[in-house]
Design an enzyme around this catalytic site. Structure first.
Site, PDB file in Angstrom:
ATOM      1  N   LYS A  22     -29.010  91.045  12.166  1.00  0.00           N
ATOM      2  CA  LYS A  22     -27.763  92.218  12.335  1.00  0.00           C
ATOM      3  C   LYS A  22     -27.473  91.050  14.026  1.00  0.00           C
ATOM      4  CE  LYS A  22     -26.600  95.840  14.600  1.00  0.00           C
ATOM      5  NZ  LYS A  22     -26.001  95.672  15.774  1.00  0.00           N
ATOM      6  N   ASN A  23     -28.004  91.342  14.841  1.00  0.00           N
ATOM      7  CA  ASN A  23     -28.157  90.959  16.408  1.00  0.00           C
ATOM      8  C   ASN A  23     -28.198  89.428  16.892  1.00  0.00           C
ATOM      9  OD1 ASN A  23     -27.717  93.709  16.841  1.00  0.00           O
ATOM     10  ND2 ASN A  23     -28.688  93.761  18.556  1.00  0.00           N
ATOM     11  N   CYS A 116     -19.473 103.970  24.642  1.00  0.00           N
ATOM     12  CA  CYS A 116     -20.182 104.689  22.628  1.00  0.00           C
ATOM     13  C   CYS A 116     -20.771 105.538  23.384  1.00  0.00           C
ATOM     14  CB  CYS A 116     -20.282 102.955  22.643  1.00  0.00           C
ATOM     15  SG  CYS A 116     -22.027 103.091  22.917  1.00  0.00           S
ATOM     16  N   ARG A 121     -21.814 101.367  28.626  1.00  0.00           N
ATOM     17  CA  ARG A 121     -22.513 100.446  28.155  1.00  0.00           C
ATOM     18  C   ARG A 121     -21.561  99.545  29.089  1.00  0.00           C
ATOM     19  NH1 ARG A 121     -23.826  99.744  22.640  1.00  0.00           N
ATOM     20  NH2 ARG A 121     -24.664  97.657  23.267  1.00  0.00           N
ATOM     21  N   ASP A 304     -33.641  99.765  20.878  1.00  0.00           N
ATOM     22  CA  ASP A 304     -33.136 100.146  19.058  1.00  0.00           C
ATOM     23  C   ASP A 304     -34.426 100.715  17.972  1.00  0.00           C
ATOM     24  OD1 ASP A 304     -31.013  99.080  19.234  1.00  0.00           O
ATOM     25  OD2 ASP A 304     -30.914  97.129  19.424  1.00  0.00           O
ATOM     26  N   ARG A 396     -23.770  99.902   9.280  1.00  0.00           N
ATOM     27  CA  ARG A 396     -23.393  98.661  10.557  1.00  0.00           C
ATOM     28  C   ARG A 396     -24.220  98.060  10.717  1.00  0.00           C
ATOM     29  NH1 ARG A 396     -21.646 101.204  15.954  1.00  0.00           N
ATOM     30  NH2 ARG A 396     -22.316  99.218  16.359  1.00  0.00           N
TER      31      ARG A 396
HETATM   32  N1  EPU Z   1     -25.461  96.821  31.491  1.00  0.00           N
HETATM   33  C1  EPU Z   1     -24.754  96.942  32.761  1.00  0.00           C
HETATM   34  N2  EPU Z   1     -23.740  96.085  33.240  1.00  0.00           N
HETATM   35  C2  EPU Z   1     -23.083  94.630  31.713  1.00  0.00           C
HETATM   36  C3  EPU Z   1     -24.102  95.004  30.649  1.00  0.00           C
HETATM   37  C4  EPU Z   1     -24.897  95.531  30.633  1.00  0.00           C
HETATM   38  O1  EPU Z   1     -24.790  98.106  33.721  1.00  0.00           O
HETATM   39  O2  EPU Z   1     -22.154  94.186  32.241  1.00  0.00           O
HETATM   40  C5  EPU Z   1     -26.536  97.653  31.794  1.00  0.00           C
HETATM   41  C6  EPU Z   1     -26.199  98.498  29.903  1.00  0.00           C
HETATM   42  O3  EPU Z   1     -25.730  99.598  29.819  1.00  0.00           O
HETATM   43  C7  EPU Z   1     -27.739  98.630  29.724  1.00  0.00           C
HETATM   44  C8  EPU Z   1     -28.448  97.547  30.002  1.00  0.00           C
HETATM   45  O4  EPU Z   1     -27.810  96.898  31.061  1.00  0.00           O
HETATM   46  O5  EPU Z   1     -28.171  99.721  30.182  1.00  0.00           O
HETATM   47  C9  EPU Z   1     -28.685  96.784  28.439  1.00  0.00           C
HETATM   48  O6  EPU Z   1     -28.144  96.271  28.564  1.00  0.00           O
HETATM   49  P1  EPU Z   1     -27.548  95.337  26.962  1.00  0.00           P
HETATM   50  O7  EPU Z   1     -26.349  94.790  27.882  1.00  0.00           O
HETATM   51  O8  EPU Z   1     -29.035  94.527  26.994  1.00  0.00           O
HETATM   52  O9  EPU Z   1     -26.924  95.337  25.899  1.00  0.00           O
HETATM   53  P2  EPU Z   1     -26.227  95.033  24.862  1.00  0.00           P
HETATM   54  O10 EPU Z   1     -26.078  93.691  25.006  1.00  0.00           O
HETATM   55  O11 EPU Z   1     -24.455  95.736  25.119  1.00  0.00           O
HETATM   56  C10 EPU Z   1     -26.869  94.698  22.705  1.00  0.00           C
HETATM   57  C11 EPU Z   1     -27.570  94.567  21.660  1.00  0.00           C
HETATM   58  C12 EPU Z   1     -28.339  96.689  21.149  1.00  0.00           C
HETATM   59  C13 EPU Z   1     -29.417  96.671  22.041  1.00  0.00           C
HETATM   60  C14 EPU Z   1     -29.242  96.233  23.303  1.00  0.00           C
HETATM   61  C15 EPU Z   1     -30.417  96.444  24.213  1.00  0.00           C
HETATM   62  C16 EPU Z   1     -25.865  93.690  20.313  1.00  0.00           C
HETATM   63  C17 EPU Z   1     -24.899  92.480  19.209  1.00  0.00           C
HETATM   64  N3  EPU Z   1     -26.601  94.771  20.596  1.00  0.00           N
HETATM   65  O12 EPU Z   1     -26.750  95.358  23.441  1.00  0.00           O
HETATM   66  O13 EPU Z   1     -27.835  96.860  19.868  1.00  0.00           O
HETATM   67  O14 EPU Z   1     -29.659  98.351  21.982  1.00  0.00           O
HETATM   68  O15 EPU Z   1     -28.520  95.127  23.379  1.00  0.00           O
HETATM   69  O16 EPU Z   1     -32.166  95.816  23.814  1.00  0.00           O
HETATM   70  O17 EPU Z   1     -26.852  91.744  20.479  1.00  0.00           O
HETATM   71  C18 EPU Z   1     -28.081  98.365  17.738  1.00  0.00           C
HETATM   72  O18 EPU Z   1     -28.178  97.074  17.455  1.00  0.00           O
HETATM   73  O19 EPU Z   1     -28.167  99.062  17.666  1.00  0.00           O
HETATM   74  C19 EPU Z   1     -27.636  97.929  19.400  1.00  0.00           C
HETATM   75  C20 EPU Z   1     -26.985  98.874  19.697  1.00  0.00           C
END
Ligand code: EPU
Length: 424
Positions: A22-23, A116, A121, A304, A396
């Site tokens: 998915k990701n 969320c 996030r 995850d 999802r």
């Molecule tokens: N963060 C910030 N500011 C930002 C971006 C991130 O503070 O601008 C923080 C987040 O709040 C978190 C950390 O940085 O504490 C890491 O978050 P990240 O941005 O890496 O998460 P994401 O990109 O929103 C993706 C996956 C998630 C997975 C996370 C961590 C996708 C579409 N989603 O989310 O997948 O948990 O990386 O590996 O790639 C899932 O599939 O169930 C899922 C939630």
């Protein structure tokens, strides 16, 4: 509304094929915005989030269709630059259209994702990065508006490795003028696949999979023909399913190099994991040993997989400490696992899990995808019947997980939940 019914106690046996990630599929679909022409993606999982992404692309004016594991996207130039609240509120990953829209068309209007279930996030790092590339970014009536005549390469240092942030900025930078350096970049396999596919489309990217990624802007890109990598989180979930039921399961279509952290922890727990040319065989006898786990960015243990591993530890022969360091509110499964007889105490970002001999079936529900998976796993081994409600979370991100588990012998089926009784 559907629910999943499980009669626990069957040891899973047999062979199961893991679906596409998915990701990885979501950013790749968004990358189709970057190049006009006919794109084709194979091994795309049939998931609600994938269909939502196709819908978003159609709203932008692309023709995106999904069928039999193949996504076809025809890009004849978008008609809109806006991702509406209605779509973003159902899928945070919608924010991934921001980078490609600004990079390719110099304009994007994307609803600001709210908090969320698993945490607040924020997307401040995405926005900071776009500003570094010269975009004007503002927030107006709940929408992020970003514009630039032409982005220019620049150094960007993330405060923390962010997966979608790294992907968004790579996609923004591929058509920018000059060189962009992303420091403290996320190193997840999904980031690497996106970089590889962008390079196959004509981009110049070096260093993906390390903390430092360099993107040299090019004048234009060709459409993609690609195959999505296997889903390492689905694979990890199925490995725990084999372990928790003391079963013997062969996972085919996996990349074991992406699974080093969960395999390591399963082996520590006493589970036998062996790689062969047919795939990864996971075999368990007896209750697991207690194993502590701390979630970290890749290549560490994935957040995850935390909920699923906790389900396994509820049955450990001792006490395990599970620490969540990525999201501040990712323990929603704890209360539900406790309803099934698990003994878990929460102390801030740690869950202290004291293994019990037996879980018991119960009616449970979860508020996020991976938490739902952990309840299904617990249900597979619990005594009696478990009812997992709010199955849409599972759908999802897992392609027919219940069917895959049934293929391995689990007594699991879907039924429609009765509408709630409203008091007169
Ligand atoms: N963060 C910030 N500011 C930002 C971006 C991130 O503070 O601008 C923080 C987040 O709040 C978190 C950390 O940085 O504490 C890491 O978050 P990240 O941005 O890496 O998460 P994401 O990109 O929103 C993706 C996956 C998630 C997975 C996370 C961590 C996708 C579409 N989603 O989310 O997948 O948990 O990386 O590996 O790639 C899932 O599939 O169930 C899922 C939630």
């Amino acid at each position: 509304m559907q629910k999943i019914l499980i009669d626990g106690g069957v040891s899973l046996r047999g062979r199961v094929k893991v679906s596409g990630a998915k990701n990885s599929a979501l950013p790749l679909l968004m990358a189709t915005i970057l190049a006009e022409g006919e794109h084709r993606l194979h091994n795309v999982p049939d998931l609600v989030d994938v269909r939502t992404t196709c819908k978003l692309l159609r709203e932008l004016g692309l023709d995106a269709q999904m069928g039999r594991g193949v996504a076809r996207v025809s890009n004849r130039g978008p008609k809109s630059h806006e991702a509406s609240y209605d779509l973003v509120k159902t899928m945070r990953a919608s924010v991934l259209c921001l980078g490609p829209l600004v990079g390719r068309f110099g304009r994007a209007r994307v609803s600001l994702p709210g908090g969320c279930a698993i945490g607040s996030r924020p997307i401040d790092q995405h926005l900071k990065g776009l500003e570094r590339l010269g975009a004007r970014v503002s927030i107006d009536h709940g929408y992020v508006e970003a514009s630039a005549r032409k982005l220019s390469g620049a150094p960007i240092v993330f405060d923390m490795p962010t997966v979608t942030g790294t992907e968004n900025l790579m996609m923004a930078a591929v058509l920018a003028k000059g060189v962009t350096e992303i420091k403290n970049a996320a190193m997840e396999p999904e980031v690497v696949q996106l970089a590889e596919v962008l390079c196959a489309m004509g981009a110049r990217i070096r260093g993906a999979g390390t903390e430092s990624i360099e993107v040299e802007g090019v004048g234009g890109l060709e459409p993609m023909h690609t195959t999505v990598i296997p889903d390492r989180i689905e694979a990890g979930t199925l490995m725990v399913a084999a372990a928790i039921t003391q079963g013997d399961v062969l996972l085919s279509g996996v990349r074991s190099s992406h699974l080093a952290a969960p395999v390591e922890k399963l082996i520590e727990a006493g589970v036998a994991v062996a790689e062969s040319k047919d795939g990864l065989r996971v075999k368990a006898t007896g209750r697991p040993r207690p194993v502590d786990v701390t979630t970290q960015p890749y290549p560490g243990f994935a957040t995850d997989m935390q909920a699923q591993f906790m389900a396994l530890m509820t049955l450990a022969r001792g006490t395990a400490v599970i620490s969540e360091h990525i999201f501040e509110n990712r323990f929603m499964h704890v209360q539900e696992l406790k309803r099934m007889g698990a003994r878990i105490r929460l102390e801030g970002s740690q869950a202290i899990v004291r293994g019990v001999r037996q879980l018991t079936g119960a009616q449970v529900m979860a508020t996020d995808l991976r938490a739902s998976a952990s309840l299904v796993l617990a249900g597979l081994v619990a005594k009696g019947r478990t009812e997992v409600n709010r199955v849409y979370h599972l759908d999802r991100g897992y392609q027919r997980l219940d069917r895959k588990l049934r293929g391995l012998g689990a007594k699991i089926r879907r039924s429609r939940a009765r509408p709630p009784v409203t008091p007169k």
